[in-house]
Design a protein around this motif. Structure first.
Motif, PDB file in Angstrom:
ATOM      1  N   ARG A 104      15.772 -33.927  -8.409  1.00 41.11           N
ATOM      2  CA  ARG A 104      17.046 -33.241  -8.647  1.00 41.11           C
ATOM      3  C   ARG A 104      17.012 -31.816  -8.118  1.00 41.11           C
ATOM      4  NH1 ARG A 104      19.300 -34.920 -14.694  1.00 41.11           N
ATOM      5  NH2 ARG A 104      19.502 -37.173 -14.283  1.00 41.11           N
ATOM      6  N   GLU A 105      15.916 -31.104  -8.405  1.00 40.99           N
ATOM      7  CA  GLU A 105      15.796 -29.724  -7.940  1.00 40.99           C
ATOM      8  C   GLU A 105      15.754 -29.670  -6.413  1.00 40.99           C
ATOM      9  OE1 GLU A 105      13.985 -31.135 -10.213  1.00 40.99           O
ATOM     10  OE2 GLU A 105      14.172 -29.978 -12.061  1.00 40.99           O
ATOM     11  N   ALA A 106      15.023 -30.603  -5.795  1.00 40.16           N
ATOM     12  CA  ALA A 106      14.929 -30.617  -4.340  1.00 40.16           C
ATOM     13  C   ALA A 106      16.290 -30.915  -3.703  1.00 40.16           C
ATOM     14  CB  ALA A 106      13.902 -31.662  -3.889  1.00 40.16           C
ATOM     15  N   MET A 145      10.040 -31.680  -2.454  1.00 35.87           N
ATOM     16  CA  MET A 145       9.319 -32.008  -3.693  1.00 35.87           C
ATOM     17  C   MET A 145       7.830 -31.752  -3.537  1.00 35.87           C
ATOM     18  SD  MET A 145      11.253 -35.569  -4.716  1.00 35.87           S
ATOM     19  CE  MET A 145       9.997 -35.979  -5.940  1.00 35.87           C
ATOM     20  N   THR A 150      14.325 -34.403   0.930  1.00 41.01           N
ATOM     21  CA  THR A 150      14.072 -34.238  -0.505  1.00 41.01           C
ATOM     22  C   THR A 150      12.591 -34.415  -0.810  1.00 41.01           C
ATOM     23  OG1 THR A 150      16.299 -35.037  -1.068  1.00 41.01           O
ATOM     24  CG2 THR A 150      14.635 -35.109  -2.805  1.00 41.01           C
ATOM     25  N   ILE A 163       8.323 -29.865  -7.241  1.00 40.77           N
ATOM     26  CA  ILE A 163       9.525 -29.963  -8.063  1.00 40.77           C
ATOM     27  C   ILE A 163      10.002 -31.410  -8.091  1.00 40.77           C
ATOM     28  CG2 ILE A 163      10.252 -27.580  -7.689  1.00 40.77           C
ATOM     29  CD1 ILE A 163      12.113 -28.575  -5.513  1.00 40.77           C
ATOM     30  N   ALA A 178      19.166 -30.336  -5.049  1.00 44.43           N
ATOM     31  CA  ALA A 178      20.030 -29.180  -5.309  1.00 44.43           C
ATOM     32  C   ALA A 178      19.806 -28.088  -4.263  1.00 44.43           C
ATOM     33  CB  ALA A 178      19.776 -28.634  -6.710  1.00 44.43           C
ATOM     34  N   MET A 179      18.573 -27.923  -3.790  1.00 46.47           N
ATOM     35  CA  MET A 179      18.305 -26.942  -2.742  1.00 46.47           C
ATOM     36  C   MET A 179      19.071 -27.286  -1.475  1.00 46.47           C
ATOM     37  SD  MET A 179      14.185 -26.310  -3.148  1.00 46.47           S
ATOM     38  CE  MET A 179      14.161 -25.171  -1.753  1.00 46.47           C
ATOM     39  N   TYR A 192       7.146 -27.698  -3.053  1.00 49.21           N
ATOM     40  CA  TYR A 192       7.375 -26.809  -4.187  1.00 49.21           C
ATOM     41  C   TYR A 192       6.992 -27.432  -5.529  1.00 49.21           C
ATOM     42  CZ  TYR A 192       9.950 -24.054  -0.787  1.00 49.21           C
ATOM     43  OH  TYR A 192      10.298 -23.314   0.317  1.00 49.21           O
ATOM     44  N   THR A 195      22.887 -26.605  -2.134  1.00 48.07           N
ATOM     45  CA  THR A 195      23.196 -25.172  -2.162  1.00 48.07           C
ATOM     46  C   THR A 195      23.265 -24.608  -0.750  1.00 48.07           C
ATOM     47  OG1 THR A 195      22.154 -24.909  -4.334  1.00 48.07           O
ATOM     48  CG2 THR A 195      22.418 -22.928  -2.978  1.00 48.07           C
TER      49      THR A 195
END
Length: 264
Positions: free
Chosen positions: A206-208, A198, A194, A203, A210-211, A201, A214
């Protein structure tokens, strides 16, 4: 048996103290095996076997070689009272009694021919096997052996129950420690991955995360394995390709993912 009760109580207290000292489970189980040989009437050797997975067993401790060798023979054959005493979860035999008692291996173990032959070769005639369990699952077995037929009686069964209880606690503690260590390592890898995403990118966490999730869902691969690949290859999750079950995801552009097999 009344004359032995004070000794068994003292032994039980000593074993509890050993568990409280957080010593390695193998060391605790070794002490339990030794005390079982001394405290169970008729016992001459003892062995503790654990089921790591339904199909894999391991001998963790023993006192005296005959019981250990007999357990090893059962592990190799995948059959015998120690294995039958701890069937895989869901097996119909799981409802069997907690103690298996063979008064004479020469006549009372026909259902386990490999075990019977191994016992004959080792000179073992009496076997007492206690199932080790906790609230969630069967953990293993404590086996007690003797050379003479009919060596174990009701007093032996009662005394063995004491040592089986302590052995189950030690096994349960060891399983819990292994699980916690594995979980800690997984969380550490996920945290590292994570952080890498972060930084790369720009970010948030949470976004990291989520990658990673996914990609885990897309490839049907455990989240910890995706995180480990990010850390080890310094690639982004969306670069990973699906692979056969049991393999780690390969980054796009790697030989394993894209190149055809080399000519032989």
């Amino acid at each position: 048996m009344a004359d032995d009760a004070p000794d068994l109580v003292a032994t039980g207290l000593a074993l509890i103290r050993t568990l409280q000292l957080r010593r390695p489970p193998e060391r605790v189980l070794g002490a339990i095996a030794e005390h079982a040989v001394a405290g169970v009437p008729g016992a001459e050797s003892a062995s503790v076997a654990a089921r790591r997975r339904p199909s894999r067993w391991e001998i963790l401790a023993h006192a005296g070689h005959p019981a250990r060798l007999l357990d090893e023979a059962q592990v190799r054959a995948g059959d015998g009272p120690a294995v039958a005493c701890t069937p895989p979860p869901g097996d119909a035999a799981d409802a069997a009694g907690q103690v298996l008692h063979i008064e004479d291996t020469a006549t009372g173990s026909r259902r386990w021919p490999a075990f019977r032959d191994a016992a004959a070769g080792l000179g073992i005639r009496s076997v007492l096997v206690c199932r080790l369990w906790d609230d969630r699952e069967r953990l293993g077995s404590l086996s007690l052996c003797a050379e003479a037929p009919g060596a174990f009686g009701a007093d032996s069964v009662r005394a063995a129950g004491l040592f089986a209880g302590h052995a189950a606690l030690a096994l349960s503690h060891g399983t819990l420690v292994d699980s916690l260590q594995a979980g800690l390592l997984s969380r550490q890898r996920i945290g590292e991955a994570t952080g890498i995403l972060m930084e790369r990118y720009k970010i948030g966490p949470r976004e990291a995360f989520a990658m990673l999730v996914t990609t885990s869902q897309r490839l049907n691969t455990k989240l910890r394995d995706i995180a480990a690949q990010v850390v080890e290859t310094d690639r982004s999750p969306h670069e990973f390709n699906a692979v056969r079950p049991g393999q780690a995801p390969h980054p796009v552009g790697s030989r394993e993912a894209d190149d055809p097999p080399a000519a032989v």
